[in-house]
Motif scaffolding. Structure first.
Motif, PDB file in Angstrom:
ATOM      1  N   ASN A 173       0.821  -1.218   0.000  1.00 41.64           N
ATOM      2  CA  ASN A 173       0.000   0.000   0.000  1.00 41.64           C
ATOM      3  C   ASN A 173       0.853   1.265   0.000  1.00 41.64           C
ATOM      4  OD1 ASN A 173      -2.352  -1.437  -0.079  1.00 41.64           O
ATOM      5  ND2 ASN A 173      -2.755  -1.303   2.115  1.00 41.64           N
ATOM      6  N   LEU A 174       2.000   1.224   0.677  1.00 47.27           N
ATOM      7  CA  LEU A 174       2.882   2.393   0.647  1.00 47.27           C
ATOM      8  C   LEU A 174       3.357   2.673  -0.775  1.00 47.27           C
ATOM      9  CD1 LEU A 174       5.108   1.789   3.800  1.00 47.27           C
ATOM     10  CD2 LEU A 174       3.348   3.535   3.540  1.00 47.27           C
ATOM     11  N   TYR A 175       3.615   1.617  -1.520  1.00 48.42           N
ATOM     12  CA  TYR A 175       4.115   1.771  -2.884  1.00 48.42           C
ATOM     13  C   TYR A 175       3.002   2.178  -3.848  1.00 48.42           C
ATOM     14  CZ  TYR A 175       6.773   0.745  -7.142  1.00 48.42           C
ATOM     15  OH  TYR A 175       7.416   0.844  -8.353  1.00 48.42           O
ATOM     16  N   HIS A 176       1.862   1.499  -3.757  1.00 51.10           N
ATOM     17  CA  HIS A 176       0.794   1.708  -4.735  1.00 51.10           C
ATOM     18  C   HIS A 176      -0.269   2.704  -4.285  1.00 51.10           C
ATOM     19  CE1 HIS A 176       2.121  -1.268  -7.623  1.00 51.10           C
ATOM     20  NE2 HIS A 176       2.241  -2.164  -6.664  1.00 51.10           N
ATOM     21  N   GLN A 177      -0.378   2.947  -2.976  1.00 52.66           N
ATOM     22  CA  GLN A 177      -1.419   3.838  -2.473  1.00 52.66           C
ATOM     23  C   GLN A 177      -0.864   4.804  -1.433  1.00 52.66           C
ATOM     24  OE1 GLN A 177      -4.569   1.299  -1.064  1.00 52.66           O
ATOM     25  NE2 GLN A 177      -4.887   0.346  -3.045  1.00 52.66           N
ATOM     26  N   PRO A 178       0.157   5.585  -1.782  1.00 54.44           N
ATOM     27  CA  PRO A 178       0.726   6.541  -0.826  1.00 54.44           C
ATOM     28  C   PRO A 178      -0.298   7.594  -0.420  1.00 54.44           C
ATOM     29  CG  PRO A 178       1.522   7.000  -3.040  1.00 54.44           C
ATOM     30  CD  PRO A 178       0.780   5.699  -3.125  1.00 54.44           C
ATOM     31  N   GLN A 179      -0.290   7.949   0.860  1.00 55.16           N
ATOM     32  CA  GLN A 179      -1.275   8.888   1.382  1.00 55.16           C
ATOM     33  C   GLN A 179      -0.775  10.335   1.395  1.00 55.16           C
ATOM     34  OE1 GLN A 179      -4.483   8.009   2.345  1.00 55.16           O
ATOM     35  NE2 GLN A 179      -3.959   6.027   1.454  1.00 55.16           N
ATOM     36  N   SER A 180       0.461  10.555   1.009  1.00 55.66           N
ATOM     37  CA  SER A 180       0.990  11.922   0.973  1.00 55.66           C
ATOM     38  C   SER A 180       2.068  12.013  -0.100  1.00 55.66           C
ATOM     39  CB  SER A 180       1.592  12.310   2.329  1.00 55.66           C
ATOM     40  OG  SER A 180       2.796  11.600   2.571  1.00 55.66           O
ATOM     41  N   ARG A 181       2.381  13.234  -0.500  1.00 55.20           N
ATOM     42  CA  ARG A 181       3.454  13.435  -1.472  1.00 55.20           C
ATOM     43  C   ARG A 181       4.791  12.920  -0.946  1.00 55.20           C
ATOM     44  NH1 ARG A 181       3.065  16.905  -5.903  1.00 55.20           N
ATOM     45  NH2 ARG A 181       1.028  17.889  -6.163  1.00 55.20           N
ATOM     46  N   PHE A 182       5.023  13.101   0.362  1.00 53.81           N
ATOM     47  CA  PHE A 182       6.293  12.649   0.915  1.00 53.81           C
ATOM     48  C   PHE A 182       6.440  11.138   0.749  1.00 53.81           C
ATOM     49  CE2 PHE A 182       8.971  10.877   4.222  1.00 53.81           C
ATOM     50  CZ  PHE A 182      10.119  11.644   4.078  1.00 53.81           C
ATOM     51  N   VAL A 183       5.402  10.392   1.080  1.00 51.01           N
ATOM     52  CA  VAL A 183       5.460   8.933   0.938  1.00 51.01           C
ATOM     53  C   VAL A 183       5.648   8.552  -0.522  1.00 51.01           C
ATOM     54  CG1 VAL A 183       4.199   6.774   1.250  1.00 51.01           C
ATOM     55  CG2 VAL A 183       4.096   8.536   3.013  1.00 51.01           C
TER      56      VAL A 183
ATOM     57  N   HIS B 188      -2.504   1.653 -11.001  1.00 52.04           N
ATOM     58  CA  HIS B 188      -2.876   2.317  -9.756  1.00 52.04           C
ATOM     59  C   HIS B 188      -2.739   3.830  -9.967  1.00 52.04           C
ATOM     60  CE1 HIS B 188      -1.864  -1.736  -8.253  1.00 52.04           C
ATOM     61  NE2 HIS B 188      -2.772  -1.481  -7.333  1.00 52.04           N
ATOM     62  N   LEU B 189      -3.861   4.493 -10.125  1.00 50.08           N
ATOM     63  CA  LEU B 189      -3.841   5.930 -10.360  1.00 50.08           C
ATOM     64  C   LEU B 189      -3.737   6.660  -9.024  1.00 50.08           C
ATOM     65  CD1 LEU B 189      -4.152   8.397 -12.196  1.00 50.08           C
ATOM     66  CD2 LEU B 189      -6.637   8.101 -12.032  1.00 50.08           C
ATOM     67  N   VAL B 190      -2.639   7.360  -8.840  1.00 52.29           N
ATOM     68  CA  VAL B 190      -2.416   8.146  -7.620  1.00 52.29           C
ATOM     69  C   VAL B 190      -2.392   9.613  -8.013  1.00 52.29           C
ATOM     70  CG1 VAL B 190      -0.875   8.600  -5.683  1.00 52.29           C
ATOM     71  CG2 VAL B 190      -1.076   6.277  -6.591  1.00 52.29           C
ATOM     72  N   LEU B 191      -3.350  10.362  -7.501  1.00 54.20           N
ATOM     73  CA  LEU B 191      -3.522  11.771  -7.869  1.00 54.20           C
ATOM     74  C   LEU B 191      -3.192  12.694  -6.711  1.00 54.20           C
ATOM     75  CD1 LEU B 191      -6.988  11.796  -9.672  1.00 54.20           C
ATOM     76  CD2 LEU B 191      -4.746  11.807 -10.730  1.00 54.20           C
ATOM     77  N   PHE B 192      -2.582  13.807  -7.036  1.00 57.79           N
ATOM     78  CA  PHE B 192      -2.326  14.874  -6.078  1.00 57.79           C
ATOM     79  C   PHE B 192      -2.750  16.185  -6.722  1.00 57.79           C
ATOM     80  CE2 PHE B 192       0.702  11.539  -5.291  1.00 57.79           C
ATOM     81  CZ  PHE B 192       0.792  11.450  -3.913  1.00 57.79           C
ATOM     82  N   ARG B 193      -3.441  17.010  -5.986  1.00 56.27           N
ATOM     83  CA  ARG B 193      -3.611  18.384  -6.461  1.00 56.27           C
ATOM     84  C   ARG B 193      -2.231  19.027  -6.514  1.00 56.27           C
ATOM     85  NH1 ARG B 193      -8.913  20.115  -6.475  1.00 56.27           N
ATOM     86  NH2 ARG B 193     -10.347  18.950  -5.121  1.00 56.27           N
ATOM     87  N   ARG B 194      -2.159  20.143  -7.168  1.00 56.93           N
ATOM     88  CA  ARG B 194      -0.852  20.800  -7.258  1.00 56.93           C
ATOM     89  C   ARG B 194      -0.333  21.184  -5.873  1.00 56.93           C
ATOM     90  NH1 ARG B 194      -0.339  22.069 -12.784  1.00 56.93           N
ATOM     91  NH2 ARG B 194      -0.807  20.005 -13.596  1.00 56.93           N
ATOM     92  N   ASP B 195      -1.231  21.353  -4.899  1.00 56.14           N
ATOM     93  CA  ASP B 195      -0.790  21.771  -3.571  1.00 56.14           C
ATOM     94  C   ASP B 195      -1.049  20.742  -2.485  1.00 56.14           C
ATOM     95  OD1 ASP B 195       0.067  24.265  -4.493  1.00 56.14           O
ATOM     96  OD2 ASP B 195      -1.976  25.043  -4.399  1.00 56.14           O
ATOM     97  N   ASN B 196      -1.939  19.786  -2.713  1.00 59.68           N
ATOM     98  CA  ASN B 196      -2.211  18.815  -1.659  1.00 59.68           C
ATOM     99  C   ASN B 196      -2.717  17.504  -2.233  1.00 59.68           C
ATOM    100  OD1 ASN B 196      -4.669  20.209  -2.367  1.00 59.68           O
ATOM    101  ND2 ASN B 196      -5.643  19.156  -0.665  1.00 59.68           N
ATOM    102  N   PHE B 197      -2.759  16.495  -1.378  1.00 58.07           N
ATOM    103  CA  PHE B 197      -3.135  15.156  -1.800  1.00 58.07           C
ATOM    104  C   PHE B 197      -4.609  15.086  -2.152  1.00 58.07           C
ATOM    105  CE2 PHE B 197      -2.968  10.698  -2.118  1.00 58.07           C
ATOM    106  CZ  PHE B 197      -4.076  10.176  -1.460  1.00 58.07           C
ATOM    107  N   VAL B 198      -4.881  14.297  -3.209  1.00 55.25           N
ATOM    108  CA  VAL B 198      -6.275  14.105  -3.586  1.00 55.25           C
ATOM    109  C   VAL B 198      -6.715  12.676  -3.255  1.00 55.25           C
ATOM    110  CG1 VAL B 198      -7.966  14.181  -5.435  1.00 55.25           C
ATOM    111  CG2 VAL B 198      -6.124  15.836  -5.411  1.00 55.25           C
ATOM    112  N   THR B 199      -6.269  11.709  -4.023  1.00 55.34           N
ATOM    113  CA  THR B 199      -6.767  10.349  -3.807  1.00 55.34           C
ATOM    114  C   THR B 199      -5.911   9.336  -4.545  1.00 55.34           C
ATOM    115  OG1 THR B 199      -8.748   8.951  -3.812  1.00 55.34           O
ATOM    116  CG2 THR B 199      -8.341  10.244  -5.774  1.00 55.34           C
ATOM    117  N   HIS B 200      -6.257   8.099  -4.366  1.00 57.22           N
ATOM    118  CA  HIS B 200      -5.649   7.003  -5.124  1.00 57.22           C
ATOM    119  C   HIS B 200      -6.733   5.984  -5.412  1.00 57.22           C
ATOM    120  CE1 HIS B 200      -5.913   4.607  -1.478  1.00 57.22           C
ATOM    121  NE2 HIS B 200      -5.327   5.600  -0.836  1.00 57.22           N
ATOM    122  N   THR B 201      -6.523   5.173  -6.472  1.00 60.46           N
ATOM    123  CA  THR B 201      -7.453   4.086  -6.787  1.00 60.46           C
ATOM    124  C   THR B 201      -6.685   2.829  -7.105  1.00 60.46           C
ATOM    125  OG1 THR B 201      -7.486   4.651  -9.134  1.00 60.46           O
ATOM    126  CG2 THR B 201      -9.121   5.711  -7.728  1.00 60.46           C
TER     127      THR B 201
END
Length: 352
Positions: A221-231, A339-352
């Motif tokens: 999950n860390l690899y495919h579904q990171p919860q933040s830009r840092f991860v 695995h689509l991992v999306l981030f807004r330009r300024d903050n995290f959005v979501t992952h699928t």
């Protein structure tokens, strides 16, 4: 749950070092605190061991509170085993006496049986009369593990235990130690900055950044579904590619349209960044989409290519090593993003 950290803070002279960290580890599981140097992972381990006091929150081991602002159980009363980076074996004691150091009060026959049991477990039966200087680095580390396991601790803590070993030995030993801990059903926490060690050893990994827990999760999950830009940046390799939301399940990028769940509230036209891993890009000689090879790293079974796109942006591509392309060559590529991992330009959005 054998170990639980509940919203703990740690500070040195009122300077925050650990902020609002919560995590839990089930009995028999192996956890890992992973992060760059200075992130606070060793401080967190020391707090679990009892060498650091908490300013806020509480630490529980086997459902009993061992640390809080009002209570601090000393390390020797927590039934915790410790394994250090430098092994910390006693040079004047032989292997058997090193292992039995923490069980000196046990009856002699029981103590001898436990030492022999552990020597067999770590693959060093018959080494009891040897001294630490007569052992290799890997053998010394096995003895350090055996010594920490001898009293049957509730929890085993390991602080960068493999960092002084060469790469090949480290890879072998990490897998062996995990097998030993699982066989003994020992709950353990490893501190490391090495992702390979974390992925190989741990059931759960906590990524620490600036004293905060970014994510407590499985390696997958860390690899495919990171919860933040840092991860996303810290785990594995990858780049951020700009994109624009088309609808609730599609994003337009330079690599083409990528399918995946887009979060509610992110309307068509919303600018996002998409995490693209090396295994998301496939070399395809028949593709009309081409990129220029600007860097290549031979890794035996494969090449890791850095490719420049038409826009000037770059992506990484992992390709079997018989696909040997020169710097400056243009090769066809396709994306295979599952695995689509999306981030807004300024903050995290979501992952699928």
């Amino acid at each position: 749950m054998l170990l639980k950290l509940d919203h703990i803070d740690i500070a040195y002279a009122d300077v925050p070092v650990i902020r609002d960290v919560s995590l839990g580890l089930e009995d028999g599981d192996i956890g890992c605190l992973l992060g760059p140097s200075g992130c606070g992972k060793t401080t967190l381990l020391r707090a679990i061991a009892g060498f650091e006091k908490v300013k806020k929150g509480k630490i529980m081991i086997q459902h009993g509170v061992v640390s809080s602002p009002q209570l601090h159980v000393p390390p020797e009363k927590r039934r915790i085993g410790m394994v250090f980076q430098d092994f910390a074996l006693f040079p004047h004691l032989n292997v058997a006496d090193n292992i039995s150091f923490g069980i000196r009060k046990m009856a002699s026959r029981s103590r001898l049986n436990r030492v022999n049991e552990l020597l067999r477990l770590v693959g060093l039966a018959g080494y009891g009369n040897q001294y630490p200087h007569q052992l290799s680095g890997g053998q010394q580390q096995r003895i350090a593990i055996a010594r920490a396991m001898a009293p049957r601790p509730n929890l085993l803590l390991m602080d960068e235990p493999f960092s002084s070993l060469d790469v090949e030995l480290r890879e072998q030993l990490v897998a062996e130690i995990r097998s030993i801990l699982k066989q003994e059903k020992i709950t353990a926490i490893l501190v490391t900055h090495d992702q390979y060690e974390a992925f190989t050893m741990a059931d759960k990994i906590g990524v620490i950044n600036g004293g905060q827990l970014e994510q407590w999760d499985t390696a997958y999950n860390l690899y495919h579904q990171p919860q933040s830009r840092f991860v996303a940046d810290f785990i594995g390799q990858g780049v951020m590619m700009p994109g624009k939301v088309i609808n609730s399940h599609q994003v337009d990028t330079e690599l083409g349209v990528i399918d995946g769940k887009v979060p509610e509230g992110c309307e068509p036209g919303c600018p996002v960044d998409i995490l693209v891993r090396p295994d998301d890009i496939v070399h395809d000689d028949h593709s009309k989409r081409v990129a220029e090879v600007v860097d290549k790293r031979f890794r035996g079974a494969d090449f890791l290519y850095t490719l420049r796109l038409e826009s000037g942006g770059v992506v990484l591509c992992l390709t079997p090593s018989h696909h040997d392309h020169a710097i400056g060559e243009r090769i066809g590529i396709q994306h295979r993003i599952e695995h689509l991992v999306l981030f807004r330009r300024d903050n995290f959005v979501t992952h699928t």
